[in-house]
Motif scaffolding. Structure first.
Motif, short mmCIF file in Angstrom:
data_model
loop_
_atom_site.label_atom_id
_atom_site.label_comp_id
_atom_site.label_asym_id
_atom_site.label_seq_id
_atom_site.Cartn_x
_atom_site.Cartn_y
_atom_site.Cartn_z
N GLU A 58 -23.40 -25.25 76.68
CA GLU A 58 -22.88 -24.36 77.72
C GLU A 58 -21.86 -23.37 77.14
OE1 GLU A 58 -20.43 -24.57 81.96
OE2 GLU A 58 -20.95 -26.41 80.89
N ALA A 59 -20.96 -23.88 76.33
CA ALA A 59 -19.94 -23.03 75.72
C ALA A 59 -20.59 -22.01 74.79
CB ALA A 59 -18.93 -23.87 74.95
N TYR A 60 -21.56 -22.48 74.02
CA TYR A 60 -22.24 -21.59 73.08
C TYR A 60 -22.98 -20.48 73.82
CZ TYR A 60 -25.60 -20.06 69.53
OH TYR A 60 -26.36 -19.31 68.67
N ARG A 61 -23.68 -20.85 74.89
CA ARG A 61 -24.48 -19.88 75.63
C ARG A 61 -23.58 -18.80 76.24
NH1 ARG A 61 -26.29 -23.10 78.93
NH2 ARG A 61 -24.96 -22.62 80.72
N LYS A 62 -22.47 -19.20 76.79
CA LYS A 62 -21.57 -18.22 77.41
C LYS A 62 -20.90 -17.34 76.35
CE LYS A 62 -18.95 -20.96 79.80
NZ LYS A 62 -17.88 -21.39 80.76
N GLN A 63 -20.44 -17.98 75.31
CA GLN A 63 -19.56 -17.25 74.39
C GLN A 63 -20.31 -16.40 73.36
OE1 GLN A 63 -15.93 -19.37 73.16
NE2 GLN A 63 -16.57 -20.99 74.59
N THR A 64 -21.61 -16.60 73.25
CA THR A 64 -22.37 -15.63 72.43
C THR A 64 -22.49 -14.30 73.17
OG1 THR A 64 -24.42 -16.61 73.31
CG2 THR A 64 -23.71 -17.32 71.12
N SER A 65 -22.30 -14.32 74.49
CA SER A 65 -22.34 -13.07 75.27
C SER A 65 -20.95 -12.43 75.38
CB SER A 65 -22.90 -13.33 76.66
OG SER A 65 -22.03 -14.15 77.41
N TRP A 66 -19.93 -13.18 74.96
CA TRP A 66 -18.58 -12.63 74.97
C TRP A 66 -18.39 -11.75 73.73
CZ3 TRP A 66 -15.12 -17.37 76.69
CH2 TRP A 66 -15.53 -17.75 77.98
N ILE A 67 -17.40 -10.85 73.79
CA ILE A 67 -17.25 -9.85 72.73
C ILE A 67 -15.83 -9.87 72.15
CG2 ILE A 67 -17.23 -7.38 72.21
CD1 ILE A 67 -19.29 -6.98 74.39
N VAL A 68 -15.80 -9.87 70.84
CA VAL A 68 -14.54 -9.60 70.13
C VAL A 68 -14.90 -8.53 69.09
CG1 VAL A 68 -12.68 -10.49 68.68
CG2 VAL A 68 -13.67 -11.94 70.48
N GLU A 69 -14.51 -7.30 69.37
CA GLU A 69 -14.94 -6.18 68.53
C GLU A 69 -14.22 -6.13 67.19
OE1 GLU A 69 -14.62 -2.58 70.73
OE2 GLU A 69 -15.97 -3.24 72.33
N ASP A 70 -12.98 -6.56 67.17
CA ASP A 70 -12.24 -6.52 65.91
C ASP A 70 -12.72 -7.65 64.99
OD1 ASP A 70 -9.67 -5.40 64.48
OD2 ASP A 70 -9.54 -7.59 64.37
N VAL A 71 -13.14 -7.33 63.81
CA VAL A 71 -13.73 -8.30 62.88
C VAL A 71 -12.72 -9.38 62.52
CG1 VAL A 71 -14.73 -8.62 60.60
CG2 VAL A 71 -15.32 -6.60 61.94
N LYS A 72 -11.52 -9.00 62.22
CA LYS A 72 -10.53 -9.99 61.80
C LYS A 72 -10.20 -10.95 62.93
CE LYS A 72 -5.99 -10.47 59.61
NZ LYS A 72 -5.58 -11.56 60.50
N LEU A 73 -9.98 -10.41 64.13
CA LEU A 73 -9.69 -11.28 65.27
C LEU A 73 -10.87 -12.20 65.54
CD1 LEU A 73 -7.86 -12.09 67.61
CD2 LEU A 73 -8.87 -10.23 68.97
N ARG A 74 -12.07 -11.67 65.45
CA ARG A 74 -13.27 -12.48 65.68
C ARG A 74 -13.35 -13.63 64.67
NH1 ARG A 74 -17.10 -8.57 65.99
NH2 ARG A 74 -17.63 -8.65 63.77
N ASP A 75 -13.15 -13.33 63.41
CA ASP A 75 -13.21 -14.37 62.39
C ASP A 75 -12.08 -15.38 62.54
OD1 ASP A 75 -15.45 -13.21 61.34
OD2 ASP A 75 -14.43 -12.22 59.66
N ASP A 76 -10.89 -14.89 62.90
CA ASP A 76 -9.77 -15.81 63.10
C ASP A 76 -10.05 -16.79 64.23
OD1 ASP A 76 -8.38 -14.58 61.07
OD2 ASP A 76 -7.07 -13.40 62.39
N LEU A 77 -10.66 -16.29 65.29
CA LEU A 77 -11.00 -17.17 66.41
C LEU A 77 -12.04 -18.20 66.01
CD1 LEU A 77 -11.12 -14.64 69.39
CD2 LEU A 77 -9.45 -16.46 69.04
N LYS A 78 -13.05 -17.80 65.29
CA LYS A 78 -14.11 -18.73 64.85
C LYS A 78 -13.53 -19.81 63.94
CE LYS A 78 -17.88 -15.36 65.06
NZ LYS A 78 -18.88 -14.60 64.27
N VAL A 79 -12.69 -19.40 63.02
CA VAL A 79 -12.08 -20.36 62.11
C VAL A 79 -11.22 -21.36 62.88
CG1 VAL A 79 -10.38 -20.63 60.26
CG2 VAL A 79 -12.13 -18.86 60.10
N SER A 80 -10.43 -20.86 63.83
CA SER A 80 -9.56 -21.72 64.60
C SER A 80 -10.37 -22.72 65.43
CB SER A 80 -8.68 -20.86 65.51
OG SER A 80 -7.83 -21.67 66.29
#
Length: 645
Positions: A555-577
Motif C-alpha cells: 500500500e505504501a509503495y503503491r501510493k508513494q511511487t505516485s508522490w513526487i520529490v523533484e529535487d534529486v538530493k532531497l529525494r535520495d535523502d528521503l529514500k536513504v532515511s
C-alpha cells in the motif's frame, strides 16, 4: 558725422522721459531715441565756454573716434558690411570695435552731467544704435557658424575656465589674437575655434548688456541654442508619449523604451543640459537674470518632455512585473540627481528640479504599492486544485522567482524602503526571522519585506497542505515546497545575503522536520507490522507479521511511487532515511523466521520480499508514476540500483 535732423534744425522737441535706469537710458530698442528729463534746450547752452573742461574735450574726442570705426561697420551702409563680419575679418579690429563702444558709453554718461549741446548726445545715441545692430549681426553669425564647435557635448567636456576673452587689462591686450595660452596646454584646432567662439560671444554679450541691449542679445541666443537642444534630444529618441501609447505596449517593447530612456536621460542631463548651462553661464556672466532666464527658456520644454516618460510609466496599469522597470527608472533618476540638482539649481529652473524630485517620490510610492499588491495576491490565492503527488505549488515558484528578482535590485529597493515601515503584523521577525544587522544594529527594511513575502507564502502553503487527505502526503508537500524555497535562497547570492545564514539554517531545519513527520506518518503502518524486539513468537504469529507487512508495504509503495520529490538530493535523502529505518529491522525479522517457515507451502506468497527487494522497490519512490508491487514483485528480480544502507 551723423547728426539727427532735430539737432540740425535746432528744434526744441524732446522725447518722452526715460523708463530704465541710468545705465540703459539710451538703449531701449533698435529705434531708441535719446531720452533725458533734466535738460532743456535753452539750458543746454548756458554757462559753457570758460568752464568747458579738458575731460569734456576728451569725451567729444572719444565720440569722434568711435564714430570712425562704428560707421565703417554699419551693416546698412554697404553690401560689403552686410556680408562681412568684423570678428571673422579681423580680431584686432573687433577688439577695437568693442573698446570704441565702451568709450562711447562712458562719454555719453559723462555728457549727461554737463551743459552740452544735445547734438553730441544725439550723435552718440545714433552711433550706439548702429553699433548694437552690428553686434546683433555678429552674435548671430558666431552662434550659427559655430554650432558644431559649440555643441553641448564639446562644451561640457571642457571647463569654462579654459576660455579666453577680450580683456581691457594690460595683460589681456598683450595677448596675441592668433594664439591661445590656456594653462600651458596645447589644444586642437576644433578646440581653438570653440574657445574663440565662446570668448567672442561673451565679449559681445558683455558689451550689449552693459549698453542696455541684453534682451536683444538673449533673444538671438535662445532661438539658436534651443534648436540645438531640441535637435539633440530628438536624436537621443526623447519624445513625448501619450498614456494610450504606453498602455498598448507589450512588456518587451516597454522594457526597450525604458532602457533607451535611461541611456538617453544620462546623456541629456550630463551632456546636453550641463553643457548648455556651462556655455550660458559663461556667455551671460554679466547678468544673473539674463543667464538664468536664457537657460530656463532653452531647456524647460526638453527637460519637461524628458521627465514626462517615467511619469506615464507610474500612471500606467499596475502589474507585478512592472516593478522592475520602475526600480530601474528610480535608480537612473537617483544617479542623475546630483547633476540634475546642480544644472537646474536656479530659482527659474526650480520647477524642473522639483519635477525630477517628485518623480523619484512617485516611483518609490509605486514600487511600494506593487509590493503591497503582490502580498495581497499571495494571501488571496484561493486555488483548491492540489498539486499531484505533493510537488511544487505553482504559487511557490511564482513568488520565489519574484522575490529572487527583487533581491537582485536590493540596493535600489533598500533606498525605496528605508523610510517605509514593515508590514503592520510583521512582528514575525522577532521570532521567525534572523538577518544580518545594519550598522545601527537593526534589520534592514528590504530584508524584512522580502522575508515577510516568503512568510506569507509559507502560511498559504500550510493552508494548502490541509487539503491533502493523506497526512504523510501533506508533510511531503510542505517539505518539497520549503526545500524549494530554501534552495532558491541558497543559490541566490543577493537574496541569501539579505536574509542571512541564520534564516537559511532555520528553514533547513524545518525542511528536515517536515521530512521526519512525513516518514513517521507515511511508514508507521509498515514499521508497526513487526513485533517489538526481541522477536519471540510462534510460527503462526510470524506468518501473520509477514502478511501484515506485505499488505502495508504494498500500500505504501503503491501510493508513494505516485508522490513526487523533484529535487534529486532531497529525494535520495528521503529514500536513504526510509531504508535505514525499514530494511535492517526487516532483515533481522526475515533471518529469524524464514528458517522456521521453510516447510510452509506457498512460501513465496507468504514471504514476498527479500531484504534486497525492499531497497530495490524503495528506489522507485517519488517519481510520480504509480506502480503495483504485485505486478513486479518476484524473489528472482535482479537488483535495481540498490540504495546504500
Amino acid at each position: 558725422m551723423l547728426v539727427s535732423e532735430t539737432a540740425k534744425c535746432g528744434t526744441t522737441a524732446l522725447p518722452p522721459p526715460p523708463r530704465r535706469g541710468m545705465s540703459s537710458l539710451f538703449f531701449l530698442s533698435s529705434n531708441k531715441n535719446l531720452s533725458f528729463s533734466h535738460y532743456s534746450l535753452s539750458s543746454s547752452f548756458a554757462g559753457t565756454t570758460p568752464s568747458r573742461t579738458f575731460s569734456l574735450s576728451m569725451m567729444e574726442e572719444n565720440i569722434e573716434n568711435a564714430e570712425a570705426i562704428i560707421t565703417k561697420w554699419d551693416p546698412s551702409s554697404s553690401s560689403y558690411t552686410k556680408l562681412t563680419f568684423v570678428f571673422q575679418q579681423s580680431r584686432k579690429e573687433a577688439k577695437e570695435f568693442l573698446k570704441a563702444i565702451k568709450y562711447l558709453r562712458s562719454a555719453m554718461h559723462a555728457l549727461l552731467g554737463e551743459r552740452l549741446p544735445s547734438s553730441k548726445l544725439v550723435l552718440a545715441q545714433n552711433l550706439m544704435q548702429v553699433a548694437m545692430k552690428r553686434l546683433e549681426k555678429e552674435f548671430y553669425q558666431i552662434l550659427s557658424t559655430s554650432r558644431d564647435q559649440l555643441d553641448p557635448e564639446s562644451v561640457s567636456s571642457r571647463s569654462s575656465s579654459r576660455t579666453c576673452k577680450f580683456d581691457d587689462e594690460e595683460e589681456g591686450e598683450a595677448r596675441s589674437e592668433d594664439e591661445l595660452d590656456i594653462a600651458g596646454e596645447s589644444i586642437t584646432e576644433v578646440e581653438r575655434v570653440s574657445v574663440l567662439a565662446m570668448s567672442d560671444l561673451k565679449s559681445i554679450a558683455d558689451c550689449m548688456i552693459s549698453s542696455g541691449y541684453g534682451k536683444e542679445c538673449a533673444k538671438i541666443y535662445k532661438v539658436i541654442r534651443k534648436s540645438m537642444i531640441d535637435e539633440g534630444l530628438y536624436h537621443l529618441g526623447i519624445r513625448r508619449f501619450k498614456s494610450s501609447q504606453i498602455h498598448k505596449m507589450d512588456s518587451e517593447a516597454l522594457e526597450n523604451e525604458i532602457n533607451n530612456w535611461m541611456k538617453a536621460a544620462k546623456i541629456a542631463v550630463k551632456t546636453l543640459f550641463q553643457g548648455e548651462k556651462i556655455l550660458c553661464d559663461h556667455v551671460f556672466s554679466a547678468s544673473e537674470t539674463i543667464k538664468e532666464s536664457c537657460f530656463y527658456q532653452i531647456t524647460k520644454e526638453g527637460a519637461t518632455t524628458l521627465f514626462s516618460f517615467p511619469e506615464l510609466i507610474v500612471k500606467n496599469k499596475k502589474v507585478p512585473e512592472r516593478i522592475f522597470g520602475l526600480m530601474e527608472l528610480h535608480e537612473a533618476i537617483s544617479d542623475l540627481w546630483p547633476e540634475t540638482e546642480s544644472v537646474f539649481s536656479s530659482e527659474s529652473t526650480s520647477a524642473i528640479k522639483l519635477q525630477a524630485l517628485s518623480l523619484l517620490l512617485k516611483l518609490g510610492d509605486s514600487v511600494r504599492s506593487l509590493l503591497s499588491d503582490f502580498e495581497s495576491t499571495i494571501q488571496k490565492d484561493s486555488t483548491k486544485v492540489l498539486v499531484p503527488g505533493g510537488g511544487i505549488y505553482p504559487l511557490t515558484q511564482k513568488v520565489m522567482n519574484y522575490v529572487t528578482s527583487l533581491a537582485d535590485y536590493g540596493i535600489i529597493l533598500s533606498d525605496i524602503l528605508t523610510d517605509y515601515p514593515p508590514p503592520a503584523n510583521s512582528s514575525f521577525h522577532e521570532t521567525s526571522f534572523k538577518s544580518p544587522m545594519s550598522d545601527e544594529g537593526s534589520t534592514p527594511a528590504v530584508s524584512v519585506h522580502l522575508a515577510w513575502l516568503i512568510l506569507v507564502l509559507l502560511c498559504k502553503l500550510d493552508i494548502k497542505a490541509e487539503i491533502y487527505k493523506d497526512v504523510g502526503l501533506a508533510y511531503l508537500f510542505l517539505a518539497n515546497n520549503l526545500h524549494f524555497i530554501v534552495e532558491k535562497v541558497h543559490h541566490s547570492p543577493n537574496l541569501k545575503l539579505l536574509l542571512g545564514e541564520d534564516w537559511v539554517a532555520e528553514h533547513t531545519k524545518k525542511v528536515k522536520l517536515y521530512a521526519s513527520n512525513y516518514e513517521t506518518t507515511a511508514w508507521t503502518k509498515v514499521l508497526s507490522s513487526f513485533p517489538e524486539k526481541p522477536f519471540e513468537m510462534s510460527s503462526e504469529m510470524a506468518k501473520e507479521c509477514f502478511r501484515r507487512f506485505n499488505i502495508a508495504f504494498e500500500e505504501a509503495y503503491r501510493k508513494q511511487t505516485s508522490w513526487i520529490v523533484e529535487d534529486v538530493k532531497l529525494r535520495d535523502d528521503l529514500k536513504v532515511s526510509i531504508a535505514q529505518k525499514l530494511v535492517p529491522t526487516y532483515q533481522e525479522f526475515y533471518d529469524t523466521y524464514l528458517v522456521m517457515l521453510t516447510e510452509e507451502k506457498n512460501l513465496e506468497l507468504l514471504v514476498r520480499f527479500s531484504p534486497d527487494d525492499l531497497s530495490n522497490y524503495l528506489s522507485d519512490l517519488f517519481h510520480g508514476t504509480s506502480t503495483s508491487v504485485s505486478s513486479t514483485a518476484s524473489s528472482s528480480l535482479p537488483p535495481r540500483s540498490c540504495l546504500p544502507l
